[in-house]
Design an enzyme around this catalytic site. Structure first.
Site, short mmCIF file in Angstrom:
data_model
loop_
_atom_site.label_atom_id
_atom_site.label_comp_id
_atom_site.label_asym_id
_atom_site.label_seq_id
_atom_site.Cartn_x
_atom_site.Cartn_y
_atom_site.Cartn_z
N ARG A 423 0.84 -1.22 0.00
CA ARG A 423 0.00 0.00 0.00
C ARG A 423 0.87 1.26 0.00
O ARG A 423 0.61 2.21 0.73
CB ARG A 423 -0.96 0.01 1.20
N LYS A 456 -8.65 6.64 15.99
CA LYS A 456 -8.69 5.36 15.27
C LYS A 456 -7.27 5.06 14.81
O LYS A 456 -6.72 5.75 13.96
CB LYS A 456 -9.64 5.48 14.07
N ASP A 458 -4.78 3.02 12.91
CA ASP A 458 -4.78 2.08 11.78
C ASP A 458 -3.39 1.50 11.55
O ASP A 458 -2.38 2.01 12.07
CB ASP A 458 -5.24 2.86 10.53
N ASN A 460 -1.93 -0.50 8.05
CA ASN A 460 -2.43 -1.07 6.80
C ASN A 460 -1.50 -2.02 6.05
O ASN A 460 -1.57 -2.11 4.82
CB ASN A 460 -2.84 0.06 5.85
N ASP A 526 -13.42 -3.58 6.76
CA ASP A 526 -13.83 -2.50 5.86
C ASP A 526 -15.06 -2.89 5.06
O ASP A 526 -15.64 -2.07 4.37
CB ASP A 526 -12.69 -2.19 4.87
C1 DGJ Z 1 -8.16 1.06 6.42
C2 DGJ Z 1 -9.28 1.17 7.40
O1 DGJ Z 1 -9.78 -0.07 7.71
C3 DGJ Z 1 -10.35 2.06 6.82
O2 DGJ Z 1 -11.44 2.14 7.68
C4 DGJ Z 1 -9.79 3.42 6.55
O3 DGJ Z 1 -9.45 4.02 7.76
C5 DGJ Z 1 -8.59 3.31 5.62
N1 DGJ Z 1 -7.64 2.38 6.11
C6 DGJ Z 1 -7.95 4.65 5.44
O4 DGJ Z 1 -6.80 4.58 4.72
#
Ligand code: DGJ
Length: 719
Positions: A423, A456, A458, A460, A526
């Site tokens: 990503r 929140k 995150d 990724n 998501d």
């Molecule tokens: C992944 C998260 O699960 C989403 O809800 C959102 O916050 C995106 N990242 C944003 O990049």
């Protein structure tokens, strides 16, 4: 309660017992199951007298043990694998003592709190001067038992821990059915069933984070001659491994702990290594396991100060993405306030030059062009009674960022080669204290300078560049990373106890008890398509309580199949967790706006029950095309039933649903949400016969056929 006798050691939880028996210099686990009475002796239960191995069997000790290692006549899977100072791998740990002790602190690791008593079992390898200590903690209000293991090096030379599982449970018989929770992004924790008669089944989490691929929570169903279910989990957020090994000699060994892949640890003379905590529970069925896991997580993992009702949020991500401005945000805020929502969350895109996912992670300075000033936004939201929530991904760095240009050395990488992009981003090297400080300050900044009430957090991507980089250190990279991550989270939640943190990892890729020790709720997936969510949430809710499962009403068209669903059905599915919205609330028709207002009002009125009630799954979506559950208040005077149907074939006359968990003797009034109907029935009728919806609610099912899911929400109240 724990009692230690001459020969037997007994642990009791409210409804289960576990009994160990000393024989020669070993300890056999002779019973684990439904609580049984105290007896002068339990000789009837012991197996070691009659069960010896035969030539070519896989163990000379065919009794149920509490640990296993090479060097004791066993060639099954081991829970303890060491490399001794002389290069040998064989150890012989003999039972030394048992005592009730204070629960040990596991350095740098979160673990359960509020235990009633802790049992310590000590074994020693006299030849190598090592001690193995096992800890079992029981609780007053749940049947879950927490367990961990410590290897103590009393010798004058270093020992290498190749693998040390947090706990081993040898169970009678083989043929267990394994319910594991595997998946991928947008398909997290999809239940998978396998039966194991002989051999090894393993969940092998090597993603650096707990992962989408495999959750450490799993359940096993024993064969009928044993009876019951067992559930397991691990208080850890990194590489993990769960092993189920069915011996041809009819013993099933279950082990849970950190993954041993690239994970050697050196224990210096006089030092020790203590595993993360594992937890396990026995129950008569799936619901008994789930309900115990829920009470354990709510009462002993999630910080006590968060045991309160969580706010109804609107998150702008799914509808606005990276592209938003202050005016649009305020439009959402005004609607949110009007609809009764309580918090607005600005997701990705508020910082640096972040207009897509290709840049700016690490540059946590707001882009005022979009936000119009986050501090003033937060104040404006507060004025209209909304909390302000913000997204951040603090462990990451984009190669295209000011942070990268200023501090390329912050990146986690093997200096010999380019790191692997996922990503468009890389990990920060949290084993560097300067980076830990940077991560801490990045999050603190959004709390102090931007006035966030909710964060929140995150993450990724997976870790691919970690191994072998911690030159000279006595711990492997991934373990040190997780420990340092916990240290940062710990400092933040201690310094800002009122901030509500929500864990997230590309949806629900780091959904575990380690994260829940700091952050009381986690973004589940998501994928907000209600059809897909029914499966994702059902699986997640077997191991984790509703209060931890973040669930939003998403877009009208969603999911891998672009399913078209109705607002009422998206609402009904989101009721299973911590409820919110993730759709364009500024573009609702008048009737939809009225519906959303009613939904929010309903959720707020019932949220304590929905977030903390006893959760009985009645019908599993994995067994067919429908799912139903009843969430019941502690005193059984109120309940909400959630019924979801994904397929409704023509000409099927029966539509019968049974309830669970209601009081047989109470008389209840049942009202479907959004309908004027009501009827009255006694608890025993509802628990046993249930209701036939074809007779009672035919019209609720039908009407708008296009929807790919039909739902019913029933409010059940004692009269
Ligand atoms: C992944 C998260 O699960 C989403 O809800 C959102 O916050 C995106 N990242 C944003 O990049």
């Amino acid at each position: 309660m724990i009692s230690i006798g001459e020969k037997y050691i007994k642990l009791d939880t409210p409804y289960t017992s576990m009994i160990f028996c000393r024989y020669s210099e070993l300890l056999e686990k002779v019973y684990y199951g439904k609580r049984i009475s105290d007896m002068p002796d339990y000789d009837i239960l012991t197996s070691h007298k009659r069960k010896y191995g035969h030539s070519s069997s896989d163990d000379v000790i065919t009794a149920n043990m509490t640990f296993s290692c090479y060097g004791m006549g066993c060639d099954r899977e081991y829970s303890v694998e060491l490399k001794n100072y002389d290069g040998g791998y064989a150890n012989k740990f003999l039972f030394k003592s048992a005592a009730v002790v204070d629960k040990p602190v596991i350095d740098g690791m979160p673990s359960s709190y509020g235990g009633a008593e802790t049992l310590e079992l000590v074994y020693e390898d006299r030849d190598y001067n090592l001690e193995l200590r096992q800890y079992f903690t029981v609780f007053d209000d749940t049947d879950v038992i927490a367990a961990s293991t410590r290897l103590v090096n009393l010798s004058g030379k270093a020992v290498t821990v190749k693998s040390l599982m947090s706990c081993q449970l040898d169970l009678d018989e083989s043929g267990y059915e394994i319910y594991s929770f595997t998946g991928a992004w947008a398909r997290e924790r999809f239940q998978q069933k396998n039966k194991l008669d002989c051999g090894v089944f393993s969940n092998n989490g090597k993603a650096g984070i707990t992962s989408h691929a495999v959750n450490p929570f799993f359940m096993i169903k024993s064969p009928a001659r044993v009876g019951g279910f067992y559930g397991f989990n691990l208080v850890y957020s990194g590489n993990h491994k769960e092993v189920i090994n069915a011996s041809p000699m009819n013993i099933t060994r279950v082990m849970i702990g950190m993954n041993d892949f690239a994970a050697e640890k050196t224990v210096a003379p006089g030092g020790y290594f203590h595993t993360p905590e594992a937890v396990f529970v026995y129950g008569k069925d799936k619901n008994a396991v789930a309900i115990n896991m829920h009470s354990f997580v709510n009462g002993h993992i999630i910080p006590a100060r968060h045991k309160k009702d969580r706010p109804v949020a609107i998150n702008i991500w799914s509808s606005l993405g990276f592209d938003f401005n202050r005016e649009e945000v305020m439009e959402y805020a005004k609607k949110a306030e009007k609809f009764g929502m309580e918090m607005l969350i600005i997701d990705d895109g508020w910082f640096g030059n972040r207009n897509d996912d290709a840049s700016s992670l690490g540059d946590w300075t707001e882009c005022e062009k979009k936000t119009g000033g986050l501090k003033s936004l937060s104040e404006e939201l507060h004025k209209i009674g909304l909390k302000f929530g913000i997204w951040i991904e603090p462990e990451m760095i984009s190669p295209n960022s000011d942070l990268f240009r200023a501090h390329p050395e912050y990146v986690l990488r093997n200096p010999k080669r380019e790191p692997i992009l996922e990503r468009n981003q890389l990990y920060l090297d949290l084993t560097n204290p300067e980076v830990m400080d940077f991560v801490y300050k990045s999050v603190e900044n959004v709390i102090i300078n931007y006035g966030a009430d909710y964060v929140k957090w995150d993450c990724n991507r997976n870790v691919f560049d970690a191994y072998g980089l911690i030159g000279g250190a006595d711990e492997d990279y991934c373990y040190r990373y997780v420990k340092n991550l916990y240290a940062v989270m710990d400092k933040l939640v201690k310094n800002y106890p009122d901030v509500l943190f929500e864990g997230c990892a590309a949806g629900g890729g780091r959904f575990d008890l380690g994260i829940l020790s700091y952050m009381p709720q986690i973004w589940t997936s998501d994928n907000c398509c209600p059809v897909d969510r029914v499966y994702i949430q059902e699986s997640t809710l077997l191991g984790y309580p509703q209060s931890a499962v973040s669930a939003h009403v998403g877009l009208a068209v969603s999911g891998a199949l672009d399913r078209k669903t109705r607002l009422k059905d998206r609402f009904a599915v989101a009721l299973e967790g911590v409820f919110g919205y993730e759709c364009d609330i500024t573009a609702l028709s008048e009737s939809e706006a009225e519906e959303v207002t009613r939904q929010v009002e309903f959720y707020k009125k019932n949220r304590h029950l929905l977030q903390y009630g006893k959760n009985y799954l009645v019908e599993s979506a994995f067994d067919g095309f429908a799912s139903s559950r009843v969430i019941v208040s502690e005193d059984k005077s109120r309940a909400i039933a959630l019924i979801y149907k994904m397929v409704n074939p023509f000409n099927t006359e029966q539509n019968k649903y049974r309830f669970e968990g209601l009081d047989d003797d109470f008389v209840y009034r049942i009202k479907p949400y959004g309908s004027d109907k009501e009827f009255i029935a006694k608890g025993d009728v509802l628990n046993s016969y249930g209701l036939d919806f074809n007779n009672l609610f035919l019209r609720e099912w039908k009407g708008e056929y296009y929807s790919e899911i039909h739902t019913l929400v029933l409010i059940i109240e004692k009269i």
